[in-house]
Design a protein around this motif. Structure first.
Motif, short mmCIF file in Angstrom:
data_model
loop_
_atom_site.label_atom_id
_atom_site.label_comp_id
_atom_site.label_asym_id
_atom_site.label_seq_id
_atom_site.Cartn_x
_atom_site.Cartn_y
_atom_site.Cartn_z
N TYR A 98 -4.11 4.17 -0.88
CA TYR A 98 -5.54 4.43 -0.89
C TYR A 98 -6.31 3.13 -1.14
CZ TYR A 98 -9.88 6.98 -2.03
OH TYR A 98 -11.16 7.48 -2.05
N ALA A 99 -5.88 2.34 -2.12
CA ALA A 99 -6.59 1.11 -2.50
C ALA A 99 -6.51 0.06 -1.39
CB ALA A 99 -6.02 0.56 -3.80
N LYS A 100 -5.36 -0.03 -0.71
CA LYS A 100 -5.23 -1.01 0.38
C LYS A 100 -6.11 -0.64 1.58
CE LYS A 100 -0.50 -2.52 -0.68
NZ LYS A 100 0.91 -2.55 -0.18
N LYS A 109 -12.93 -0.29 -2.19
CA LYS A 109 -14.21 0.11 -2.78
C LYS A 109 -14.23 1.61 -3.05
CE LYS A 109 -19.18 -0.24 -2.01
NZ LYS A 109 -20.27 -0.72 -1.10
N ALA A 110 -13.72 2.41 -2.09
CA ALA A 110 -13.69 3.86 -2.27
C ALA A 110 -12.74 4.24 -3.41
CB ALA A 110 -13.26 4.54 -0.97
N PHE A 111 -11.62 3.50 -3.52
CA PHE A 111 -10.66 3.78 -4.59
C PHE A 111 -11.29 3.51 -5.96
CE2 PHE A 111 -7.34 2.26 -7.54
CZ PHE A 111 -6.55 3.40 -7.61
N ASP A 112 -12.03 2.40 -6.06
CA ASP A 112 -12.68 2.08 -7.34
C ASP A 112 -13.68 3.17 -7.71
OD1 ASP A 112 -11.27 -0.26 -7.64
OD2 ASP A 112 -12.81 -1.52 -6.71
N ALA A 165 -5.81 -3.11 -9.12
CA ALA A 165 -6.69 -1.97 -9.38
C ALA A 165 -5.90 -0.73 -9.76
CB ALA A 165 -7.55 -1.69 -8.14
N VAL A 166 -4.76 -0.50 -9.09
CA VAL A 166 -3.93 0.67 -9.39
C VAL A 166 -3.33 0.55 -10.79
CG1 VAL A 166 -1.83 1.91 -8.76
CG2 VAL A 166 -3.45 1.21 -6.98
N ASN A 167 -2.81 -0.62 -11.11
CA ASN A 167 -2.22 -0.83 -12.44
C ASN A 167 -3.26 -0.63 -13.54
OD1 ASN A 167 0.31 -1.38 -11.38
ND2 ASN A 167 -0.02 -3.62 -11.34
N GLN A 188 1.71 8.81 -9.38
CA GLN A 188 0.78 8.72 -8.25
C GLN A 188 0.58 7.29 -7.76
OE1 GLN A 188 -2.38 10.79 -10.57
NE2 GLN A 188 -2.56 12.10 -8.72
N LYS A 189 1.41 6.38 -8.25
CA LYS A 189 1.20 4.96 -7.94
C LYS A 189 1.27 4.67 -6.43
CE LYS A 189 2.68 0.32 -9.23
NZ LYS A 189 3.55 -0.52 -10.08
N ASP A 190 2.30 5.20 -5.75
CA ASP A 190 2.44 4.92 -4.31
C ASP A 190 1.22 5.42 -3.52
OD1 ASP A 190 4.85 3.75 -4.76
OD2 ASP A 190 6.04 5.54 -4.24
N TRP A 191 0.80 6.64 -3.86
CA TRP A 191 -0.39 7.18 -3.20
C TRP A 191 -1.62 6.33 -3.50
CZ3 TRP A 191 -4.61 8.82 -6.07
CH2 TRP A 191 -5.68 9.36 -5.32
N ALA A 192 -1.75 5.92 -4.76
CA ALA A 192 -2.90 5.13 -5.16
C ALA A 192 -2.92 3.77 -4.47
CB ALA A 192 -2.93 4.96 -6.67
N LEU A 193 -1.73 3.14 -4.30
CA LEU A 193 -1.66 1.84 -3.62
C LEU A 193 -2.10 1.97 -2.15
CD1 LEU A 193 1.64 0.24 -5.00
CD2 LEU A 193 -0.67 -0.67 -5.21
#
Length: 387
Positions: A322-324, A328-331, A301-303, A315-320
C-alpha cells in the motif's frame, strides 16, 4: 493550341461551297442552315473534292471553327465583300447580312444557326439573293476541311478564293508560310509531321509540365512562369547548400547530403551534447533510484505505523504494498487509524491439526475482531468447499 491552330489554318487554302436558300430560310427567328455536306463533295463548278468526313471529323471541324472565332460570331456578308475587302488596294464596304450564332453536326453535314439582318431577310424573300456560300479552310493536297471561316450571300456561288492571302486572315510575323516549320522545330519534330503527331507532342509537353509542377511543389494548373520561378528557387537553394558544404555548384545531391552530415558530425560540442545511449542509461538509473527511495520511505512509514500500534505486524506485507503504491494515501490511512490493543497486536497462535491453515493476516483479523481462530478457519474451509 490557339497558335498551333492559327498556323495550321494560315497554311491552308480557302474555298467555298454553296447552299440554296428559300424564303422560308429568311422567316422571322433564327434558322438552322446547312453549311457543308457530310463526306466528300465538290463545288458546282467542279472544284474540289473537299472532305468533311464522318461525324467525328465534322465535330473536330466545328471545334476548330469555334476556336478560330473565339468570342465572336462568324459573319455572313454580301458577295464575300469581307474577304475581298481584306486585300490591299481593293477596299469596299462589307456590311453583315447575318451572323452564325451556333454550329452543330447532323448526319448529312454541318449546320449553322443563322440570325439574318432585316435587310438580308427581305432580299432572300424577294429572291434577290439565292445562295449561301460558306467559306472554309482546307488542305491543298487532300481537300480535308479544317474549319469554317465565314459565309456569304451570293448569286455566283463556288467562288475560287485561293488568291485570298491567308495572312490577311491570320496576321503572321513571317508571311512566307513557314510558321508551321517553326512550330515543328519548337516541338522537336521533323518537317512534314502530321497533325496527329503535333497533337501528340503537345500533349506530351503538357504532361511533362504537370509532372514538373508537382515535383516543384506546385499545383497541376501552375503556369509556366510559376514553374520556372519555383525551379529557379530550388536550383539556387541547392547551389547555396553545395557551396556551404565546400563543394562546387554542380555537385550531386548525394555528395551534398554526405558533406553536410559530415560537417554537422564534426562540429558537435561534447560539453553540450551526449550520446543517446548514455541518456537512456541515465534515465534507467534515475528510475531505479526513485523506486529505491520510494521503497525506503514506504518501509520507514510501515515500521513507524507498527511501532505506533496503528497496524499489526502481521499486516506488514500488505502495508508495504500500500505504501509503495501511494505513500500519501497510506499516511492518511495510518493517521485516521486507532491505536490497537495489545491483544489485537499480538499474533495469535495457529490452531493445530487440519484447521492450521490461517495466514498471519487471517490471525491479525481474528485478533482485531475478537474471533475464535479455529472457528474462523472452519468457516473459511466451508466457504472453499461450497464455492
Amino acid at each position: 493550341m490557339q497558335t498551333a491552330l492559327a498556323a495550321l489554318l494560315s497554311a491552308a487554302l480557302v474555298a467555298s461551297h454553296s447552299t440554296a436558300l428559300t424564303a422560308a430560310d429568311a422567316d422571322s427567328g433564327d434558322k438552322w442552315v446547312q453549311l457543308t455536306p457530310a463526306g466528300t463533295f465538290s463545288g458546282r463548278n467542279g472544284q474540289g473534292p473537299w472532305v468533311t468526313g464522318d461525324k467525328a471529323s465534322m465535330e473536330q471541324i466545328v471545334a476548330n471553327s469555334r476556336q478560330y472565332a473565339g468570342s465572336t460570331d462568324l459573319a455572313i456578308d454580301y458577295d464575300h465583300q469581307a474577304v475581298f475587302g481584306a486585300i490591299p488596294g481593293v477596299g469596299g464596304k462589307a456590311p453583315a447580312a447575318g451572323w452564325i450564332k451556333e454550329l452543330k453536326v447532323q448526319n448529312d453535314g454541318i449546320y449553322g444557326r443563322v440570325e439574318w439582318t432585316k435587310g438580308a431577310a427581305i432580299a432572300i424573300k424577294r429572291k434577290e439573293y439565292r445562295y449561301l456560300s460558306p467559306v472554309f479552310f482546307h488542305e491543298k493536297t487532300t481537300g480535308r476541311v479544317l474549319a469554317i471561316r465565314m459565309a456569304g450571300l451570293t448569286n455566283t456561288p463556288n467562288l475560287d478564293l485561293v488568291a485570298v492571302a491567308a495572312s490577311a486572315l491570320f496576321p503572321l510575323d513571317n508571311p512566307t508560310g513557314d510558321s508551321m516549320d517553326k512550330i515543328l522545330t519548337a516541338l522537336g519534330l521533323a518537317k512534314g509531321t502530321t497533325e496527329d503527331g503535333i497533337v501528340a507532342a503537345i500533349n506530351a509537353h503538357l504532361i511533362s509540365s504537370t509532372a514538373i509542377a508537382k515535383a516543384a511543389g506546385l499545383t497541376e494548373t501552375a503556369k509556366p512562369a510559376e514553374i520556372l520561378t519555383a525551379i529557379n528557387s530550388i536550383v539556387a537553394d541547392r547551389t547555396r547548400l553545395a557551396t556551404a558544404a565546400g563543394l562546387t555548384a554542380d555537385a550531386k545531391a548525394d555528395d551534398i547530403v554526405t558533406a553536410v552530415q559530415s560537417a554537422i558530425a564534426g562540429k558537435v560540442d561534447p560539453t553540450k551534447f551526449v550520446p543517446i545511449a548514455i541518456v537512456t542509461d541515465l534515465q534507467g538509473d534515475l528510475k531505479k533510484l526513485r523506486e529505491d527511495l520510494t521503497a525506503d520511505k514506504a518501509t520507514e512509514a510501515v515500521n513507524s505505523a507498527i511501532e505506533a500500534g496503528k497496524i499489526a505486524p502481521a499486516q506488514k506485507d500488505w502495508a508495504l504494498g500500500y505504501a509503495k503504491a501511494d505513500l500519501k494515501a497510506f499516511d492518511t490511512f495510518v493517521g485516521n487509524a486507532p491505536v490497537m490493543t495489545a491483544s489485537q497486536i499480538r499474533t495469535a497462535k495457529k490452531p493445530d491439526g487440519e484447521n492450521a491453515e490461517l495466514s498471519d493476516s487471517d490471525l491479525a483479523v481474528c485478533n482485531a475482531m475478537g474471533l475464535d481462530p479455529k472457528k474462523f478457519a472452519e468457516t473459511l474451509k466451508f466457504n472453499k468447499e461450497t464455492a
